[in-house]
Motif scaffolding. Sequence first.
Motif, PDB file in Angstrom:
ATOM      1  N   ILE A  85      -3.409   6.521  -1.221  1.00  0.00           N
ATOM      2  CA  ILE A  85      -2.276   7.279  -0.685  1.00  0.00           C
ATOM      3  C   ILE A  85      -2.015   6.887   0.765  1.00  0.00           C
ATOM      4  O   ILE A  85      -0.869   6.647   1.176  1.00  0.00           O
ATOM      5  N   ALA A  86      -3.086   6.817   1.576  1.00  0.00           N
ATOM      6  CA  ALA A  86      -2.930   6.421   2.972  1.00  0.00           C
ATOM      7  C   ALA A  86      -2.353   5.011   3.075  1.00  0.00           C
ATOM      8  O   ALA A  86      -1.455   4.747   3.888  1.00  0.00           O
ATOM      9  N   LEU A  87      -2.854   4.103   2.238  1.00  0.00           N
ATOM     10  CA  LEU A  87      -2.382   2.719   2.266  1.00  0.00           C
ATOM     11  C   LEU A  87      -0.932   2.617   1.816  1.00  0.00           C
ATOM     12  O   LEU A  87      -0.146   1.853   2.389  1.00  0.00           O
ATOM     13  N   THR A  88      -0.557   3.378   0.809  1.00  0.00           N
ATOM     14  CA  THR A  88       0.820   3.339   0.321  1.00  0.00           C
ATOM     15  C   THR A  88       1.800   3.748   1.407  1.00  0.00           C
ATOM     16  O   THR A  88       2.824   3.086   1.625  1.00  0.00           O
ATOM     17  N   LEU A  89       1.496   4.843   2.114  1.00  0.00           N
ATOM     18  CA  LEU A  89       2.377   5.279   3.194  1.00  0.00           C
ATOM     19  C   LEU A  89       2.440   4.222   4.289  1.00  0.00           C
ATOM     20  O   LEU A  89       3.523   3.920   4.807  1.00  0.00           O
TER      21      LEU A  89
END
Length: 255
Positions: free
Chosen positions: A185-189
């Motif tokens: 999730i952090a990487l996607t954002l």
Amino acid sequence: MKEALRIEWGLFLLAVQFLTRLPVPRDLPFSDDLLIRATKYYTLVGLLIGLIGACVLMVFARPLGLPVAVVLSLAATLAVTGAFHEDGLADAADGLWGGLTRERRLEIMRDSRIGTYGTVALITVLALKLTLLASLTPGVAAWGLVLGHVLGRMAAVHVIATTVYARDVGAKFVAPMVTGDGYRIALTLALVVLSCGVLALGPGPALTGFALCILLGQVMRRICLDRIGGYTGDCLGAIQQLGELGIYLGLALWL
């Protein structure tokens, strides 16, 4: 659905509470498990901080000039975060270069006082950030703040996910951690924000900044591994600061 959204909102607020001095509800639920799950929102908090800095810069760039606007934007982000990561940078520099043994380096990092290495590192990084941002146009500098704060925190999340924690963890203390889903999730954002930066600035400047963000973050990670066998919270602060600096360096090289 409402309950799931309420939980996620609570996790985001917990990340805000941990990384900033922004007000959050006093009755916010807290536990070690919740804090670990909140790590996935570190990049989102970075986006919030970057937008605050960018707005301050754009508001004051025309009436006061870009150099003054850059100083005010930096002051705004320092006020919002309580200089959280800058403090980590200073402590990490003191510990990593001020001690002769692993144990002594970790001990120095716990000392709240700032020494010569920390002072030099902090002044150098802050001076570079101010100078590099002031060398850009207001619009590019604003984008740089957004990218720097998001990707710098993603660099810290990456180290949490891929590197061993250096200190001993007791029953009353949980090391910084991120779940597999949280990391994604952090990487996607972070990648979404980077993609927007590529569209706004062009692939050359944005991707050069991204590459330097990764490079400086990994150099700091390697130093931490060599000197203390892993990372600490102070090391994460240093990695965030160097990752952010890498973005500004990349933009300045192109523009």
